[in-house]
Every structure is written in C-alpha cells, then in structure tokens.
Design a protein around this motif. Structure first.
Motif, PDB file in Angstrom:
ATOM      1  N   PHE A  67      44.974   6.389 -21.946  1.00 34.47           N
ATOM      2  CA  PHE A  67      44.830   4.997 -21.520  1.00 34.47           C
ATOM      3  C   PHE A  67      43.933   4.160 -22.432  1.00 34.47           C
ATOM      4  N   GLY A  68      43.713   4.602 -23.654  1.00 31.51           N
ATOM      5  CA  GLY A  68      42.874   3.851 -24.584  1.00 31.51           C
ATOM      6  C   GLY A  68      41.414   4.261 -24.477  1.00 31.51           C
ATOM      7  N   SER A  69      40.624   3.857 -25.464  1.00 28.27           N
ATOM      8  CA  SER A  69      39.240   4.331 -25.537  1.00 28.27           C
ATOM      9  C   SER A  69      38.314   3.611 -24.557  1.00 28.27           C
ATOM     10  N   SER A  70      37.073   4.041 -24.561  1.00 30.08           N
ATOM     11  CA  SER A  70      35.963   3.500 -23.760  1.00 30.08           C
ATOM     12  C   SER A  70      35.937   3.972 -22.320  1.00 30.08           C
ATOM     13  N   TRP A  71      36.439   5.166 -22.047  1.00 29.25           N
ATOM     14  CA  TRP A  71      36.340   5.747 -20.707  1.00 29.25           C
ATOM     15  C   TRP A  71      35.032   6.521 -20.596  1.00 29.25           C
ATOM     16  N   HIS A  72      34.487   6.558 -19.395  1.00 26.54           N
ATOM     17  CA  HIS A  72      33.260   7.295 -19.096  1.00 26.54           C
ATOM     18  C   HIS A  72      33.528   8.167 -17.882  1.00 26.54           C
ATOM     19  N   ALA A  73      32.872   9.330 -17.822  1.00 26.59           N
ATOM     20  CA  ALA A  73      33.092  10.252 -16.705  1.00 26.59           C
ATOM     21  C   ALA A  73      31.784  10.903 -16.283  1.00 26.59           C
ATOM     22  N   ILE A  74      31.603  11.004 -14.983  1.00 32.62           N
ATOM     23  CA  ILE A  74      30.468  11.723 -14.409  1.00 32.62           C
ATOM     24  C   ILE A  74      31.041  12.742 -13.437  1.00 32.62           C
ATOM     25  N   VAL A  75      30.589  13.988 -13.556  1.00 27.30           N
ATOM     26  CA  VAL A  75      30.976  15.035 -12.613  1.00 27.30           C
ATOM     27  C   VAL A  75      29.688  15.695 -12.147  1.00 27.30           C
ATOM     28  N   GLY A  76      29.471  15.754 -10.841  1.00 28.96           N
ATOM     29  CA  GLY A  76      28.249  16.375 -10.338  1.00 28.96           C
ATOM     30  C   GLY A  76      28.106  16.233  -8.841  1.00 28.96           C
ATOM     31  N   GLU A  77      26.910  16.588  -8.371  1.00 30.09           N
ATOM     32  CA  GLU A  77      26.605  16.518  -6.947  1.00 30.09           C
ATOM     33  C   GLU A  77      25.339  15.700  -6.743  1.00 30.09           C
ATOM     34  N   THR A  84      29.186  -1.445 -14.208  1.00 30.09           N
ATOM     35  CA  THR A  84      30.085  -2.557 -14.498  1.00 30.09           C
ATOM     36  C   THR A  84      31.306  -1.948 -15.168  1.00 30.09           C
ATOM     37  N   HIS A  85      32.487  -2.341 -14.723  1.00 36.34           N
ATOM     38  CA  HIS A  85      33.713  -1.743 -15.252  1.00 36.34           C
ATOM     39  C   HIS A  85      34.787  -2.803 -15.381  1.00 36.34           C
ATOM     40  N   GLU A  86      35.812  -2.482 -16.141  1.00 36.23           N
ATOM     41  CA  GLU A  86      36.971  -3.362 -16.248  1.00 36.23           C
ATOM     42  C   GLU A  86      37.780  -3.281 -14.958  1.00 36.23           C
ATOM     43  N   MET A  87      38.336  -4.397 -14.549  1.00 37.30           N
ATOM     44  CA  MET A  87      39.163  -4.416 -13.341  1.00 37.30           C
ATOM     45  C   MET A  87      40.324  -3.423 -13.487  1.00 37.30           C
ATOM     46  N   LYS A  88      40.695  -2.793 -12.386  1.00 41.55           N
ATOM     47  CA  LYS A  88      41.802  -1.837 -12.325  1.00 41.55           C
ATOM     48  C   LYS A  88      41.538  -0.562 -13.127  1.00 41.55           C
ATOM     49  N   ALA A 100      31.369  15.352  -6.887  1.00 44.39           N
ATOM     50  CA  ALA A 100      31.861  13.981  -7.026  1.00 44.39           C
ATOM     51  C   ALA A 100      32.278  13.739  -8.469  1.00 44.39           C
ATOM     52  N   ILE A 101      33.311  12.932  -8.646  1.00 43.25           N
ATOM     53  CA  ILE A 101      33.804  12.555  -9.974  1.00 43.25           C
ATOM     54  C   ILE A 101      33.914  11.043 -10.002  1.00 43.25           C
ATOM     55  N   THR A 102      33.314  10.439 -11.007  1.00 45.01           N
ATOM     56  CA  THR A 102      33.428   8.995 -11.203  1.00 45.01           C
ATOM     57  C   THR A 102      33.936   8.781 -12.612  1.00 45.01           C
ATOM     58  N   ILE A 103      35.039   8.045 -12.748  1.00 46.93           N
ATOM     59  CA  ILE A 103      35.537   7.684 -14.066  1.00 46.93           C
ATOM     60  C   ILE A 103      35.788   6.186 -14.084  1.00 46.93           C
ATOM     61  N   TRP A 104      35.432   5.562 -15.186  1.00 37.09           N
ATOM     62  CA  TRP A 104      35.623   4.131 -15.320  1.00 37.09           C
ATOM     63  C   TRP A 104      35.747   3.765 -16.788  1.00 37.09           C
ATOM     64  N   LYS A 105      36.303   2.598 -17.018  1.00 36.05           N
ATOM     65  CA  LYS A 105      36.476   2.094 -18.370  1.00 36.05           C
ATOM     66  C   LYS A 105      35.659   0.821 -18.524  1.00 36.05           C
ATOM     67  N   CYS A 106      34.894   0.780 -19.600  1.00 38.74           N
ATOM     68  CA  CYS A 106      34.204  -0.475 -19.947  1.00 38.74           C
ATOM     69  C   CYS A 106      34.093  -0.505 -21.469  1.00 38.74           C
ATOM     70  N   SER A 107      34.664  -1.550 -22.034  1.00 38.33           N
ATOM     71  CA  SER A 107      34.673  -1.620 -23.507  1.00 38.33           C
ATOM     72  C   SER A 107      33.779  -2.718 -24.013  1.00 38.33           C
TER      73      SER A 107
END
Length: 107
Positions: A67-77, A84-88, A100-107
């Motif tokens: 899905f293109g660059s600038s993705w971030h991921a957190i995995v933990g408890e 702040t993230h891009e819409m959608k 818990a897993i959090t993934i988001w894109k912000c460029s």
C-alpha cells in the motif's frame, strides 16, 4: 471423566478460541485493505508469537510493499497511543487475548 471436568475443559477451549480470534477495536480502512491488513497481522503474530518486534517489522514491511511507504506498526501488550494518521489508513486490533496491534500510515 466427570461431567464437571468435561465442562471445565470445554469452557477453557471456548475461551482460547474466543480470544485467539482477531478483534478489531477501530479502523477506517476500506474493506479490502482492512481484510488484507488483518490477515497480515494475524500471520505475523502467529509466526513471531514470542517476538513482538519481529512481528511489527514484518507487518510494516508488507504494508509498505502492498500500500505504499510510510506505514508504522506497534505490536505489544498494555500500551496507549495518540497518533496523527492519514484518513482511511488506521487499524487497531487485538489478537490472542491481550496482544494489541496498531498500524497506521502517515507520510
């Protein structure tokens, strides 16, 4: 085996099944992206069950490719976040109970 013992085993099995299923807490991703991201998160957490850092790295690298660059991921408890993230482009989910897993894109 007694009936009480069988009931306890069934309850324990049901609890594990319930908490190993992915639970989405928040997302605004389009349906197709959400399904792919969720499957990727489940695969990474199963592959690296004892290493959250490697699971997050696998998720980030695959999301960047798909899905293109600038993705971030957190995995933990036991973490909180305010981002702040891009819409959608955000997914916050649980897998395997407390992971818990959090993934988001912000460029």
């Amino acid at each position: 085996m007694t009936e009480a013992t069988e009931t306890k085993k069934e309850e324990a099995h049901d609890y594990r099944r319930l908490h190993s299923y992915p639970l989405i807490r928040h997302t605004d991703m389009p349906e197709e992206m959400r399904v792919e991201a969720m499957e990727l998160c489940v695969t990474a957490c199963e592959k690296f069950a004892t290493n959250n850092e490697n699971a997050a790295k696998m998720i980030k690298e695959n999301m960047d490719k798909k899905f293109g660059s600038s993705w971030h991921a957190i995995v933990g408890e036991g973490y909180g976040f305010e981002i702040t993230h891009e819409m959608k482009n955000i997914l916050y989910m649980f897998f395997g109970g407390a992971t818990a897993i959090t993934i988001w894109k912000c460029s």
